[in-house]
Write an enzyme that holds these catalytic residues in place. Structure first.
Site, mmCIF file in Angstrom:
data_model
loop_
_atom_site.group_PDB
_atom_site.id
_atom_site.type_symbol
_atom_site.label_atom_id
_atom_site.label_comp_id
_atom_site.label_asym_id
_atom_site.label_seq_id
_atom_site.Cartn_x
_atom_site.Cartn_y
_atom_site.Cartn_z
ATOM 1 N N LYS A 22 11.020 3.714 7.024
ATOM 2 C CA LYS A 22 10.557 2.627 5.835
ATOM 3 C C LYS A 22 11.678 2.466 5.358
ATOM 4 C CE LYS A 22 8.675 0.596 2.607
ATOM 5 N NZ LYS A 22 7.809 -0.632 2.648
ATOM 6 N N CYS A 31 10.836 -2.583 -3.698
ATOM 7 C CA CYS A 31 11.161 -2.013 -2.462
ATOM 8 C C CYS A 31 12.753 -2.299 -1.997
ATOM 9 C CB CYS A 31 10.234 -2.733 -1.344
ATOM 10 S SG CYS A 31 8.576 -1.978 -1.593
#
Ligand SMILES: NC(=O)c1ccc[n+]([C@@H]2O[C@H](COP(=O)([O-])OP(=O)(O)OC[C@H]3O[C@@H](n4cnc5c(N)ncnc54)[C@H](O)[C@@H]3O)[C@@H](O)[C@H]2O)c1
Length: 403
Positions: free
Chosen positions: A208, A262
């Protein structure tokens, strides 16, 4: 698809990730109890309503709540599966703030029993699933080798498409041991139509962080090009369009900086754990963090040509066509322009009705009243603007949309 119904799930953290996940599971036959520290969030959900903006989520939550398959509360309940979807921000010094993951793990610890699966979905630095989640559960006496199964499954959904992507995306699942991986894979296979890819928890965490760092590094390249082109008197948008005609070149688009919770955050988790080895990732972060300052300098140079200019700022969101302002470089730029007293600053953000700090105006009014038009976000409304209509004004287009 494996069936795993009549099982109970407890989801900790009912935000952009937790609430769609909880309500989706509630409509897939699971009995779901969601937990949040916010009383407002809990009350809203129990009334079958939502507190965040996401297409179709209202219908899903209403249906899950009405069927009795979704309840919300301030305290966890016993469950077969626990999902942690709490925030993982960074602190002022760019070090990861794992306090929410720690708190969430401590909250569920008294409810966890032998045979349960505990999944961390929050984007996390490498080792968090093992050291923090499994570690804390072990500290209070749980046998995380044979009895309680701890795994990581990072979430990669795109806001605006969360409900589709929760089901359709491929998922990366990694346990702290083989048994935990197997249990977690079995769980995701009950509701994911994408492929469930199997690994260990550390690789899943790094995957991720890698995805978002890849984006950040490539945006930094585009942003750096925009600085070089400005200096050389070359149009960066045309340059990128030309270079991208090479069959193996695909340069991303520059902008006023990188925002959101993010891409602007996750690379720091890699840098924090491997500072000596992550020079490119750090430099990319610095290049992207510098871009708002560069935009402000450019506005200042244009403002010097006026006694007291009116500067119209178009867009506040961190990307096009959303109302999300988290980590948005546009917000920082507007705030700095106001604080520097450069002139009269007008702000338009068509995706918001109001803002606590800025007085929002319709974008047409902002454009018409401004000496300097500063385009910060490529919202669809602004794409209709034409350079030929702005001839009397100075245009600073950080997204290259006005032709
Ligand atoms: N939003 C996205 O698009 C997205 C995409 C991929 C990954 N992620 C990751 O998912 C995680 C969650 O992000 P989000 O966007 O859903 O955050 P969010 O801020 O929307 O929601 C988090 C919720 O957790 C609650 N909370 C905080 N501490 C708690 C605790 N101890 N117990 C119970 N509830 C608690 C908060 O009140 C909040 O409602 C983060 O790690 C994020 O990086 C988010």
């Amino acid at each position: 698809m494996v069936t795993n119904l009549n099982k109970t799930v407890c989801v900790i953290g009912l935000g952009y990730i937790g609430l769609p996940t909880a309500s989706l599971l509630g409509t897939k036959g699971y009995k779901v109890h969601g937990v949040d520290t916010s009383r407002h969030v809990v009350d809203t959900i129990n009334e079958g309503r939502i507190h965040i903006v996401e297409p179709d989520l209202d219908i899903l939550v209403k249906s899950a709540v009405q069927s009795g398959n979704l309840t919300a509360g301030l305290e966890p309940q016993k469950a077969d599966v626990f999902i942690l979807s709490v925030p993982t921000p960074f602190k002022d010094n760019h070090q990861p703030d794992l306090s929410y993951v720690e708190a969430a793990t401590r909250t569920i610890a008294p409810y966890v029993e032998a045979g349960n699966l505990v999944i961390l979905e929050s984007t996390s630095p490498v080792g968090t699933t093992e050291d923090v989640v499994a570690g804390l559960l072990k500290d209070v006496g749980h046998d995380i080798e044979k009895e309680v199964f701890v795994a990581h499954c990072p979430e990669r959904v795109l806001p605006g498409r969360i409900l589709t992507e929760l089901v359709e995306n491929d998922r990366i699942v990694g346990g702290v041991n083989k048994l935990a991986t197997e249990k977690a894979v079995e769980f995701y296979n009950t509701f994911v139509r994408g492929e469930v890819l199997v690994t260990d928890s550390r690789t899943a965490e790094m995957a991720k962080l890698t995805e978002n760092s890849f984006r950040d590094v490539n945006i930094a390249f585009a942003n750096e090009l925009s600085l070089i082109c400005d200096q050389e008197g070359i149009g960066v948008w045309e340059l990128i369009a030309l270079a991208n005609r090479h069959p193996r070149v695909s340069i991303l688009q520059p902008g006023p900086g990188v925002g959101g919770h993010c891409i602007a955050v996750d690379p720091w988790f890699i840098i924090a754990s491997a500072p000596e080895s992550s020079r490119l990732i750090r430099t990319a972060r610095e290049v992207n963090d510098y871009k708002p300052e560069w935009v402000i300098e450019k506005v200042k140079r244009s403002a010097d040509k006026f006694k007291r200019p009116t500067i119209g700022c178009l867009g506040l969101a961190f990307k096009a066509d959303v109302d999300d302002l988290r980590e948005s470089p546009a917000v920082d730029i507007v705030r700095k322009l106001i604080n520097d007293g450069l002139g009269t600053i007008l702000v338009a953000e068509p995706n918001l009705h109001e803002h606590t700090e800025f007085d929002l105006r319709p974008y047409e009014e902002v454009v018409s009243a401004s000496d300097i038009v500063l385009l910060l976000v490529d919202h669809k409304e602004f794409r209709d603007l034409r350079a030929s209509d702005l001839k009397e004004k100075i245009l600073i287009d950080t997204r290259g949309v006005i032709v």
